[in-house]
Design an enzyme around this catalytic site. Structure first.
Site, PDB file in Angstrom:
ATOM      1  N   GLU B  60       0.810  -1.227   0.000  1.00 21.79           N
ATOM      2  CA  GLU B  60       0.000   0.000   0.000  1.00 21.79           C
ATOM      3  C   GLU B  60       0.843   1.277   0.000  1.00 21.79           C
ATOM      4  O   GLU B  60       0.598   2.173  -0.820  1.00 21.79           O
ATOM      5  CB  GLU B  60      -0.992  -0.008   1.170  1.00 21.79           C
ATOM      6  CG  GLU B  60      -2.119  -1.035   1.034  1.00 21.79           C
ATOM      7  CD  GLU B  60      -1.747  -2.393   1.602  1.00 21.79           C
ATOM      8  OE1 GLU B  60      -0.591  -2.565   2.037  1.00 21.79           O
ATOM      9  OE2 GLU B  60      -2.613  -3.277   1.616  1.00 21.79           O
ATOM     10  N   HIS B 129     -11.332  -3.765   9.845  1.00 23.06           N
ATOM     11  CA  HIS B 129     -11.974  -3.641   8.532  1.00 23.06           C
ATOM     12  C   HIS B 129     -13.305  -2.901   8.631  1.00 23.06           C
ATOM     13  O   HIS B 129     -14.191  -3.107   7.812  1.00 23.06           O
ATOM     14  CB  HIS B 129     -12.203  -5.021   7.895  1.00 23.06           C
ATOM     15  CG  HIS B 129     -10.946  -5.702   7.464  1.00 23.06           C
ATOM     16  ND1 HIS B 129     -10.103  -6.319   8.356  1.00 23.06           N
ATOM     17  CD2 HIS B 129     -10.371  -5.859   6.258  1.00 23.06           C
ATOM     18  CE1 HIS B 129      -9.059  -6.825   7.709  1.00 23.06           C
ATOM     19  NE2 HIS B 129      -9.197  -6.559   6.432  1.00 23.06           N
TER      20      HIS B 129
END
Lengths: 337, 331
Positions: B60, B129
């Site tokens: 990322e 999440h």
């Protein structure tokens, strides 16, 4: 030609470049040295605030790594990036003005020593975050490949950055996509006070290239010709579409990491030893030995650069501060696409 | 007007802009063949190919940094960050690099990049999440932050974001991808910094972001049964923020609740409430209330998770208390 050389044995720089190009390279090395000495002196006199990271002793690495680049080719630089700016063609007056925090500076005084950018010369900017420029360089290379510009990006970083995750992610992606980027590690042996022996598992940082399936080579970063030979080959490989390379220039910063450094982590003898390997007179000697310049030419170049620096400092000192009314300008680009 | 899902609206916006401008490309994890875990980008690779819909390794910080570098050099990347929670991984490139390049260079460098990611709890995905982290990036000057509340906003804001010359972060609520709303066939953009008065009212202003706009509208329905008239305002972008529309509403209603799915402490609700208090204090008949997500890591168990986010009933309760003057007694 000095004794002992046959044509094929000539140093790479002599074979690869004409006299004017070599003279310009030597001039840039003097400019970097004298720029940083001038910056240090201005700091001591209270004309420059904050801190700065000097690359005195590393000039061959900066200049020789940019020999094969045009203004369309990009570089990303580091906190120790003044040399890279000069190598890529920056104007010394605007650099000093930036250091002095003036409106005429490269970044209108908003960036300072660690953030000089000059997109017209392909300089995407120095960076205050160790390793911050590595993914950005790979992105610039992706742009060049997608847009078909033919540009190569040279990504400068130090030995400290090679232990950042960004280094490993950047090298991997550049290799996976065969992007036109050259990773130039300026290994000056210390990240602040921590030596590479204490921080890095491999002996040579270039060994890490193997993990990313790209060529890696370690060269004497104070040897202009050796650096130019290695980086030029890597640039040619990138331009040909064969992907990235890693070149490790082993060098040394004579000064401390920054103005706060008291230099207690290394010996006087070690520093003296490296100062005896000053890359600038070594390159001048090479040029004189091969008949490119005379000793008088070298003295003239050095004297001329001193005048350039004096003029640049005067320009900066005489320039206006930024207008306080503009403090919030350029947080966003107001133009619509 | 036809109705399409929020997922389809995002997909259409990106496809239209990629057709319009060859410098736009998509980059991120599992964006091509997979079309993301939520299938939002499904089919784009078929039209634009793997040169413009680029699957990355799981790196990322690396690919967000690549997007910054590409944006500095003539491209207009859309970066896909699979979960909003992963924004913690990319903070250096987003906040130290992308956000500051324009200012630090005196306006010479520009980063026309979109980072699209998501927010939202109650999907039973646990604490890594499920977070709504838009306040973290809204705090950093140089970034713009868009928060679509329906398919219509998702399309219009995305197209505007792609054409903006600054780094824009778009947070889509991942629970809303299948929600349908009317979206015109013809092209439209939504201007940043212009709030939408979703419903007019006179007794209290409910300022809500993203999926909380639906919560506020349902609360307004409940309040209407009690004779309380609530105005619902969707800022659409929190940076830039349309302060004027919010203040004008509060000057009219004299009461306000700010509802947002980020954690309540040090978040968007506090920021907007504070601006109202600073600039409309003498119009107020009740304290400005904040309703954010509870200050706990999002729990997994449904029995616990549903307690952590604002509900229509909870908003209506607080609104009734504000309108009836009961908040003063609670102190």
């Amino acid at each position: 030609m000095p004794d002992g050389y046959r044509d094929g044995n000539l140093p790479y720089a002599i074979r690869a470049y004409d006299a004017d190009t070599l003279r310009a390279a030597l001039r840039k090395m003097y400019l970097i040295r004298k720029f940083e000495e001038g910056a240090e002196n201005s700091y001591t006199r209270g004309l420059i605030h904050g801190t700065m990271h000097l690359s005195i002793g590393q000039e061959a690495s900066a200049v020789a790594s940019c020999m094969a680049l045009s203004d369309d080719d990009k570089i990303t630089s580091t906190h120790r990036g003044h040399g890279h700016c000069v190598a890529k063609g920056a104007d010394l007056g605007r650099m000093f003005a930036e250091f002095f925090g003036k409106e005429t500076g490269y970044c209108r005084g908003r960036g300072g020593s660690m953030h000089i950018a000059d997109p017209t010369k392909g300089n995407l900017g120095a960076n205050g975050i160790v390793g911050g420029g590595l993914p950005i360089a790979v992105g610039a290379a992706l742009s060049a490949k997608r847009l078909g510009t033919g540009a190569v990006t040279v990504c400068f970083f130090g030995d400290g950055a090679n232990n950042e995750g960004a280094f490993h992610e950047a090298l991997n992606m550049a290799a996976v996509w065969k992007l036109p980027v050259v990773f130039v590690c300026e290994n000056n042996k210390y990240g602040m006070s921590t030596s590479t022996e204490r921080s890095t598992a491999v002996k040579n940082i270039a060994e890490r290239a193997a993990a990313y399936a790209m060529p890696g080579v370690t060269v004497d970063g104070n040897d202009f010709s050796a650096v130019a030979e290695a980086v030029d080959a890597a640039v040619a490989r990138a331009r040909a579409g064969d992907g990235p390379s890693l070149v490790e220039n082993v060098t040394y910063r004579w000064r401390g990491h920054s103005k706060s450094d008291r230099n207690r982590y290394r010996t006087k003898e070690e520093i003296a030893d490296w100062m005896a390997r000053d890359p600038i007179p070594a390159f001048a000697r090479l040029l004189v030995d091969h008949g490119v310049l005379t000793d008088a030419d070298v003295a003239d170049i050095e004297a001329e650069t001193e005048q350039v620096i004096a003029d640049a400092i005067a320009f900066a000192a005489d320039s206006a501060d930024p207008d306080p009314a503009d403090v919030a300008r350029d947080v966003y680009n107001p133009a619509a696409a | 007007m036809r109705e399409i899902t929020l997922s389809k609206a995002v997909n259409e916006a990106i496809a239209e802009e990629m057709r319009r401008d060859p410098n736009v490309f998509l980059i991120g994890e599992d964006v091509a063949e997979a079309g993301t875990p939520f299938k939002v980008l499904a089919g784009l690779v078929d039209e634009f190919g793997t040169e413009r819909v680029i699957d990355t390794p799981i790196s990322e910080p690396g690919f967000v940094g690549m997007a910054v570098g590409a944006a500095l050099t003539g491209s207009r990347p859309i970066v896909d960050l699979m979960f909003g929670d992963f924004i913690f991984l990319v903070m250096d490139q987003l906040c130290n690099q992308a956000a500051k390049a324009c200012y630090m260079s005196g306006g010479k460098l520009n980063v026309p990049m979109v980072l699209r990611t998501n927010l939202g709890a109650t999907r039973r995905s646990a604490a890594q999440h499920s977070q709504s982290l838009h306040a973290l990036v809204a705090h950093i000057p140089g970034l713009k932050v868009a928060m679509p509340s329906s398919a219509y906003e998702a399309k219009g804001l995305m197209k505007t974001a792609i054409r903006d010359n600054n780094p824009v972060v778009i947070f889509e609520d991942k629970l809303m991808y299948q929600d349908k709303a009317p979206v015109p066939e013809e092209e439209f953009l939504i201007t940043f910094g212009k709030a939408n008065i979703k419903r007019e009212g006179t007794d209290i202003t409910l300022i809500a972001t993203s999926s909380m706009v639906q919560v506020a509208e349902k609360a307004a329905d409940l309040l209407a049964k009690d004779g309380i008239s609530a105005e619902v305002i969707d800022p659409r972008t929190i940076v830039p923020l349309d302060e004027e529309t919010i203040l004008n509403s509060v000057r009219k209603t004299s009461r306000a609740i700010v509802i947002d799915e980020g954690h309540q402490s040090y978040g968007i609700t506090g920021e907007i409430a504070s601006r109202i208090t600073e600039k409309a204090f003498y119009h107020l008949d009740a304290p400005v209330l904040r309703m954010g997500a509870m200050d706990v890591p999002v729990p997994f168990s449904p029995a616990l998770e549903d307690l952590t986010v604002p509900t229509p009933e909870g908003v209506a309760d607080r609104a009734r208390a504000a309108v009836r003057g009961e908040l003063f007694h609670a102190a």
